[in-house]
Write a protein that holds these residues in place. Structure first.
Motif, mmCIF file in Angstrom:
data_model
loop_
_atom_site.group_PDB
_atom_site.id
_atom_site.type_symbol
_atom_site.label_atom_id
_atom_site.label_comp_id
_atom_site.label_asym_id
_atom_site.label_seq_id
_atom_site.Cartn_x
_atom_site.Cartn_y
_atom_site.Cartn_z
ATOM 1 N N UNK A 105 39.083 37.098 27.877
ATOM 2 C CA UNK A 105 38.819 35.691 28.155
ATOM 3 C C UNK A 105 38.060 35.073 27.001
ATOM 4 N N UNK A 106 38.170 33.757 26.857
ATOM 5 C CA UNK A 106 37.429 33.081 25.791
ATOM 6 C C UNK A 106 35.963 32.961 26.180
ATOM 7 N N UNK A 107 35.170 32.427 25.268
ATOM 8 C CA UNK A 107 33.723 32.385 25.478
ATOM 9 C C UNK A 107 33.339 31.558 26.700
ATOM 10 N N UNK A 108 34.023 30.439 26.922
ATOM 11 C CA UNK A 108 33.677 29.563 28.053
ATOM 12 C C UNK A 108 33.926 30.251 29.389
ATOM 13 N N UNK A 109 35.106 30.875 29.531
ATOM 14 C CA UNK A 109 35.425 31.579 30.773
ATOM 15 C C UNK A 109 34.482 32.773 30.957
ATOM 16 N N UNK A 110 34.177 33.445 29.855
ATOM 17 C CA UNK A 110 33.264 34.592 29.921
ATOM 18 C C UNK A 110 31.900 34.171 30.458
ATOM 19 N N UNK A 111 31.372 33.061 29.947
ATOM 20 C CA UNK A 111 30.071 32.573 30.435
ATOM 21 C C UNK A 111 30.142 32.190 31.914
ATOM 22 N N UNK A 112 31.250 31.605 32.323
ATOM 23 C CA UNK A 112 31.411 31.213 33.726
ATOM 24 C C UNK A 112 31.408 32.438 34.632
ATOM 25 N N UNK A 113 32.111 33.476 34.219
ATOM 26 C CA UNK A 113 32.204 34.680 35.040
ATOM 27 C C UNK A 113 30.896 35.481 35.053
ATOM 28 N N UNK A 114 30.127 35.384 33.986
ATOM 29 C CA UNK A 114 28.905 36.190 33.891
ATOM 30 C C UNK A 114 27.719 35.574 34.615
ATOM 31 N N UNK A 116 27.072 34.117 37.774
ATOM 32 C CA UNK A 116 26.631 34.470 39.131
ATOM 33 C C UNK A 116 25.963 35.838 39.218
ATOM 34 N N UNK A 117 26.455 36.816 38.468
ATOM 35 C CA UNK A 117 25.904 38.166 38.541
ATOM 36 C C UNK A 117 24.795 38.418 37.552
ATOM 37 N N UNK A 118 24.351 37.350 36.864
ATOM 38 C CA UNK A 118 23.300 37.474 35.854
ATOM 39 C C UNK A 118 23.648 38.558 34.830
ATOM 40 N N UNK A 119 24.860 38.481 34.338
ATOM 41 C CA UNK A 119 25.322 39.447 33.351
ATOM 42 C C UNK A 119 25.074 38.923 31.945
ATOM 43 N N UNK A 140 30.830 44.333 39.494
ATOM 44 C CA UNK A 140 31.855 44.355 40.550
ATOM 45 C C UNK A 140 32.202 42.954 41.018
ATOM 46 N N UNK A 141 31.182 42.117 41.190
ATOM 47 C CA UNK A 141 31.426 40.748 41.618
ATOM 48 C C UNK A 141 32.186 39.980 40.544
ATOM 49 N N UNK A 142 31.839 40.202 39.290
ATOM 50 C CA UNK A 142 32.542 39.546 38.198
ATOM 51 C C UNK A 142 34.016 39.955 38.183
ATOM 52 N N UNK A 143 34.287 41.245 38.382
ATOM 53 C CA UNK A 143 35.666 41.741 38.377
ATOM 54 C C UNK A 143 36.468 41.119 39.517
ATOM 55 N N UNK A 144 35.816 40.946 40.673
ATOM 56 C CA UNK A 144 36.505 40.325 41.819
ATOM 57 C C UNK A 144 36.873 38.886 41.508
ATOM 58 N N UNK A 145 35.924 38.121 40.922
ATOM 59 C CA UNK A 145 36.190 36.727 40.606
ATOM 60 C C UNK A 145 37.204 36.613 39.468
ATOM 61 N N UNK A 146 37.157 37.555 38.529
ATOM 62 C CA UNK A 146 38.113 37.533 37.424
ATOM 63 C C UNK A 146 39.535 37.766 37.929
ATOM 64 N N UNK A 147 39.689 38.658 38.917
ATOM 65 C CA UNK A 147 41.011 38.935 39.465
ATOM 66 C C UNK A 147 41.611 37.686 40.095
ATOM 67 N N UNK A 148 40.772 36.890 40.741
ATOM 68 C CA UNK A 148 41.248 35.641 41.349
ATOM 69 C C UNK A 148 41.769 34.692 40.276
#
Length: 349
Positions: A105-114, A116-119, A140-148
Motif C-alpha cells: 500500500x502507499x504511504x497514505x493507506x499505510x498510515x490509515x491502516x496503522x 487504530x492499532x497504534x502501529x 491482527x486488527x490491521x490485517x483484518x481491515x486491510x483484507x476488507x
C-alpha cells in the motif's frame, strides 16, 4: 554442467554498466544477521573474482554494518563482532509479544491502516510497500481491515521473542546499542554507501556509531536510499539470495536486480547456486558491467565441479579486497553521482 562460456556467444554487452550492491537484512529480526553477513562477504568475493566493482552500496537495516565493511570503514572481523553483539542486545531487549507485517500500500493507506492499532511504520521499502510494527493484537486488527480494503498483508516471522524493530517501541535498546558501537573506530568511507537510517549518502562527517545505534528506533528508509543509489546504475545485485528484496530494490531503483550467490562447500550439489551464478553473470554481461569473462573462465575448472560453486576457490579470501575502492565519497550535496545520468532500464532475461 551449464556451459558458462556460451554466454560470450549469445549476449551482446551494453556500452558500459554501473552496478549497485545491496546487502540484505531482515526488518523483523536480528537473529539471522550473522549468517547474512557471512553470506554477503562470500558474495562480494564472487563479484571480486568476476572483476565487478560496484559504484555504490546499500545495506538494509542491520546490514548497514556489512555495507560499512565494504566501504572500508571497519574490518570484517570487527563488523562480525558488532553484528553478533547487536543480536545479543536486541534479544535481551525483546519487547514481546510483538509482531511485524509487510503491506502492499502507499504511504497514505499505510498510515490509515496503522492508526487504530497504534502501529509504527518500521520500514519504507518503496512507494507501495511498507512494514508495520507493534502489538500482536494491533497487527491482527490491521490485517483484518486491510483484507476488507483488498490490501495484501504478509505477517513477518521474527521468531521467539519478536520485537517491534525499527520503531520508538525499541527505545530501551538504544543505550545498550550505543555502548556496543562506542568503542569502534570508523574510518571515512572509501566507497559510496547510502544509509537506510538517514536515506542519503554516508559522508566522512557522519557519526557512524550514533547512526547505527539510532536505527533500532527509526524506520528503515530503504526506498529512499535505494532510489538515490541507483540513480546512475544499470543493475542492482543483492549480495546473497533474497528474491523479495531484489524485486523491491528493482522497483525503487528503476533498474533490474539480480542475486549474486555465495560459495558452497565443494562436493555439495547445488544446481540452484550454479544457476543463480549463471543468471547473475548473464545480467552483469548484458548490463555492460562484465565485459571480459576471461578471469572467470580461466578458473571455471576449479570453480565449477559437479554442479557446485567451490567455496575453496570463490571464498579463499574472507575479506573483500579494498585496493579497488572508489575515491572518498563526495559531499552530501553531490549524492546523485554519475556524470552521464541514469541509463534507461533494460530487462534481463
Amino acid at each position: 554442467m551449464i556451459r558458462i562460456s556460451g554466454l560470450t556467444r549469445r549476449l551482446a554487452p551494453a556500452a558500459c554498466g554501473a552496478v549497485v550492491v545491496l546487502f540484505p537484512g531482515r526488518a523483523e529480526s536480528a537473529a539471522g544477521q550473522p549468517a547474512l553477513f557471512a553470506t554477503a562477504l562470500q558474495a562480494l568475493d564472487t563479484l571480486d573474482l568476476l572483476g565487478v566493482r560496484p559504484v555504490a552500496g546499500v545495506g538494509y537495516g542491520l546490514a548497514e554494518i556489512t555495507g560499512l565493511t565494504w566501504a572500508g570503514c571497519i574490518p570484517a572481523a570487527e563488523a562480525a563482532r558488532l553484528v553478533a553483539q547487536c543480536g545479543q542486545v536486541l534479544r535481551a531487549c525483546a519487547c514481546g509479544p510483538a509482531a511485524m507485517a509487510r503491506i502492499t500500500a502507499d504511504a497514505e493507506v499505510t498510515r490509515t491502516l496503522s492508526a487504530p492499532g497504534r502501529l509504527y511504520i518500521a520500514a519504507q521499502e518503496g512507494p507501495r510497500t511498507h512494514v508495520l510494527a507493534g502489538a500482536v493484537a494491533g497487527i491482527r486488527e490491521m490485517a483484518r481491515r486491510a483484507a476488507v480494503l483488498g490490501v495484501a498483508v504478509e505477517v513477518l516471522d521474527g521468531g521467539k521473542g519478536s520485537s517491534p524493530m525499527h520503531s520508538p517501541a525499541m527505545a530501551k535498546c538504544a543505550a545498550p546499542l550505543r555502548s556496543v558501537f562506542a568503542g569502534t573506530s570508523f574510518a571515512p568511507p572509501r566507497r559510496r554507501l547510502f544509509s537506510t537510517v538517514t536515506g542519503r549518502l554516508v559522508t566522512p562527517q557522519d557519526d557512524l556509531a550514533r547512526m547505527l545505534a539510532a536505527q533500532v528506533t527509526r524506520p528503515v528508509l530503504f526506498g529512499q536510499a535505494m532510489a538515490q543509489a541507483a540513480e546512475a546504475a544499470d543493475l542492482i545485485v543483492t549480495a546473497g539470495p533474497d528474491a523479495g528484496l531484489a524485486a523491491r530494490a528493482a522497483e525503487c531503483g528503476g533498474v533490474p536486480a539480480v542475486a549474486i550467490p555465495a560459495a558452497v562447500p565443494a562436493g555439495h550439489r547445488a544446481a540452484t547456486d550454479l544457476r543463480t551464478l549463471t543468471q547473475a553473470i548473464a545480467a552483469l554481461f548484458t548490463a555492460g558491467a562484465l565485459t571480459d569473462l576471461t578471469p572467470f573462465l580461466a578458473a571455471s575448472r576449479a570453480c565449477v565441479s559437479g554442479g557446485t560453486v567451490s567455496r575453496e576457490t570463490l571464498a579463499s579470501r574472507t575479506v573483500p579486497r579494498m585496493r579497488d575502492a572508489e575515491p572518498p565519497a563526495p559531499p552530501a550535496g553531490q549524492a546523485g553521482g554519475g556524470a552521464g545520468g541514469k541509463t534507461p532500464a533494460r530487462s534481463v532475461n
